[in-house]
Design an enzyme around this catalytic site. Structure first.
Site, PDB file in Angstrom:
ATOM      1  N   ASN A  10       0.879  -1.177   0.000  1.00  0.00           N
ATOM      2  CA  ASN A  10       0.000   0.000   0.000  1.00  0.00           C
ATOM      3  C   ASN A  10       0.913   1.224   0.000  1.00  0.00           C
ATOM      4  OD1 ASN A  10      -1.751   2.071   0.510  1.00  0.00           O
ATOM      5  ND2 ASN A  10      -2.387   1.348   2.545  1.00  0.00           N
ATOM      6  N   LYS A  12       0.151   4.230  -0.228  1.00  0.00           N
ATOM      7  CA  LYS A  12      -0.459   5.417   0.402  1.00  0.00           C
ATOM      8  C   LYS A  12      -0.227   6.648  -0.491  1.00  0.00           C
ATOM      9  CE  LYS A  12      -0.112   3.145   4.826  1.00  0.00           C
ATOM     10  NZ  LYS A  12       0.015   3.197   6.261  1.00  0.00           N
ATOM     11  N   HIS A  93      -9.491   1.175   5.157  1.00  0.00           N
ATOM     12  CA  HIS A  93      -8.212   1.406   5.844  1.00  0.00           C
ATOM     13  C   HIS A  93      -8.432   2.413   6.980  1.00  0.00           C
ATOM     14  CE1 HIS A  93      -4.075   2.501   6.630  1.00  0.00           C
ATOM     15  NE2 HIS A  93      -3.717   1.417   5.976  1.00  0.00           N
ATOM     16  N   GLU A  95      -6.724   4.799   7.941  1.00  0.00           N
ATOM     17  CA  GLU A  95      -6.440   6.200   7.582  1.00  0.00           C
ATOM     18  C   GLU A  95      -7.645   6.823   6.868  1.00  0.00           C
ATOM     19  OE1 GLU A  95      -2.677   5.468   5.672  1.00  0.00           O
ATOM     20  OE2 GLU A  95      -1.819   4.996   7.639  1.00  0.00           O
ATOM     21  N   GLU A 168      -5.170  -4.823  10.695  1.00  0.00           N
ATOM     22  CA  GLU A 168      -4.116  -3.826  10.913  1.00  0.00           C
ATOM     23  C   GLU A 168      -4.400  -3.055  12.203  1.00  0.00           C
ATOM     24  OE1 GLU A 168      -2.195  -2.637   6.869  1.00  0.00           O
ATOM     25  OE2 GLU A 168      -3.888  -1.331   7.233  1.00  0.00           O
ATOM     26  N   GLY A 174       2.893   2.250  10.874  1.00  0.00           N
ATOM     27  CA  GLY A 174       3.903   3.300  10.720  1.00  0.00           C
ATOM     28  C   GLY A 174       4.615   3.666  12.004  1.00  0.00           C
ATOM     29  N   SER A 214       3.701  -2.102  10.321  1.00  0.00           N
ATOM     30  CA  SER A 214       5.156  -2.165  10.530  1.00  0.00           C
ATOM     31  C   SER A 214       5.775  -3.508  10.145  1.00  0.00           C
ATOM     32  CB  SER A 214       5.519  -1.803  11.978  1.00  0.00           C
ATOM     33  OG  SER A 214       5.100  -0.483  12.276  1.00  0.00           O
TER      34      SER A 214
HETATM   35  P1  13P Z   1       3.231   0.406   7.630  1.00  0.00           P
HETATM   36  O1  13P Z   1       3.719  -0.889   7.044  1.00  0.00           O
HETATM   37  O2  13P Z   1       3.961   1.597   7.116  1.00  0.00           O
HETATM   38  O3  13P Z   1       3.137   0.335   9.128  1.00  0.00           O
HETATM   39  O4  13P Z   1       1.710   0.591   7.107  1.00  0.00           O
HETATM   40  C1  13P Z   1       0.825  -0.446   7.249  1.00  0.00           C
HETATM   41  C2  13P Z   1      -0.407  -0.112   6.498  1.00  0.00           C
HETATM   42  O5  13P Z   1      -1.165   0.760   6.890  1.00  0.00           O
HETATM   43  C3  13P Z   1      -0.665  -0.849   5.256  1.00  0.00           C
HETATM   44  O6  13P Z   1      -1.960  -0.611   4.794  1.00  0.00           O
END
Ligand code: 13P
Length: 257
Positions: A10, A12, A93, A95, A168, A174, A214
């Site tokens: 992803n 982002k 997601h 976010e 997640e 992150g 992560s």
């Molecule tokens: P990270 O791997 O940067 O922690 O992000 C995970 C994520 O949100 C994947 O959708």
């Protein structure tokens, strides 16, 4: 037959055309690791360029609107991302839930729109740190998931191909923190039980459940070797072919081991 491990990047809000070389490198490496299914979800602007260049990996979107078209300035529908070459879409997601106030009900509409457009779905769920500390993580995630799943109706044949779930935990995204193997195993087992109760053993038992938060080459083997972990949804570590394919490699090893 169990599906291959699924490793999804992803990206982002990262990536301009300069990143196409990285996508090409991921695609080339994926051709050498066919035991693992590799895919990336770049920003909308790169879906078509990546689709044109990729021979092995699938390209997907990170979201879509719940309607097919209309007066929605700045929005993009499932039909449009499919037209650009997307084969799947990430929905729900955290976010999107946090930054855009997306509710379970809206995400359910989006998952239905994605199915109607012929896209596969990666449906995300996960609890906050506060919810985990309160001991409510499992119930929260199951409720969230149940409320966001699409209506498959009588069309239950290919559920395990159309649907992937990604667990997640928000506090692991992150942050460099990952859930413990025991916590991941517990949550994935609970999600599996829910999927089997909804869709039966044949389909619900085969839906892949990814872990995200992560994931890096250094921790991938342990996470991917955990029961009921069918792959990973990777953010930061998916931005370079080196680190992303390090995770895919660990997935292939976990499959053999
Ligand atoms: P990270 O791997 O940067 O922690 O992000 C995970 C994520 O949100 C994947 O959708």
């Amino acid at each position: 037959m169990p599906q291959r491990p699924y490793i999804v990047g992803n990206w982002k809000m990262h990536g301009t055309r300069a990143m196409l070389s990285e996508a090409r490198a991921i695609d080339r490496a994926a051709q050498r690791h066919m035991k693992v299914e590799v895919a990336i979800a770049p920003p909308y602007t790169l879906i078509h360029p990546v689709h044109r260049e990729a021979e092995q990996i699938a390209v997907g979107a990170q979201d879509c609107h719940h309607e097919e078209g209309g007066a929605h300035t700045g929005d993009i529908s499932a039909t449009m991302v499919a037209d650009a070459g997307a084969k799947f879409v990430i929905l729900g997601h955290s976010e999107r839930r946090q930054n855009h106030g997306e509710s379970d009900a809206l995400i359910k509409q989006k998952t239905n729109a994605a199915l109607a457009a012929g896209l596969r779905i990666i449906l995300c769920c996960g609890e906050s740190e506060k919810t985990r500390e309160a001991g409510k993580a499992v119930n929260f995630v199951k409720k969230q998931l149940k409320a966001s799943l699409p209506d498959f109706g009588d069309d239950t044949d290919l559920i395990s191909e159309k649907l992937t779930v990604a667990y997640e935990p928000i506090w692991a995204i992150g942050t460099g923190k990952t859930a413990t193997v025991d916590d991941i195993a517990e949550m994935h087992a609970e999600i599996r039980t829910l999927l089997v109760s909804l869709y039966g053993e044949e389909q619900g038992g085969e839906v892949r459940i990814l872990y995200g938060g992560s994931v890096k080459p250094e921790n991938a083997s342990e996470i991917l070797g955990t029961p009921e972990v069918g792959g990973a949804l990777v953010g930061g570590a998916s931005l370079t072919a080196d680190s992303f394919m390090g995770i895919a490699l660990a997935a292939g090893d976990a499959e053999e081991g």
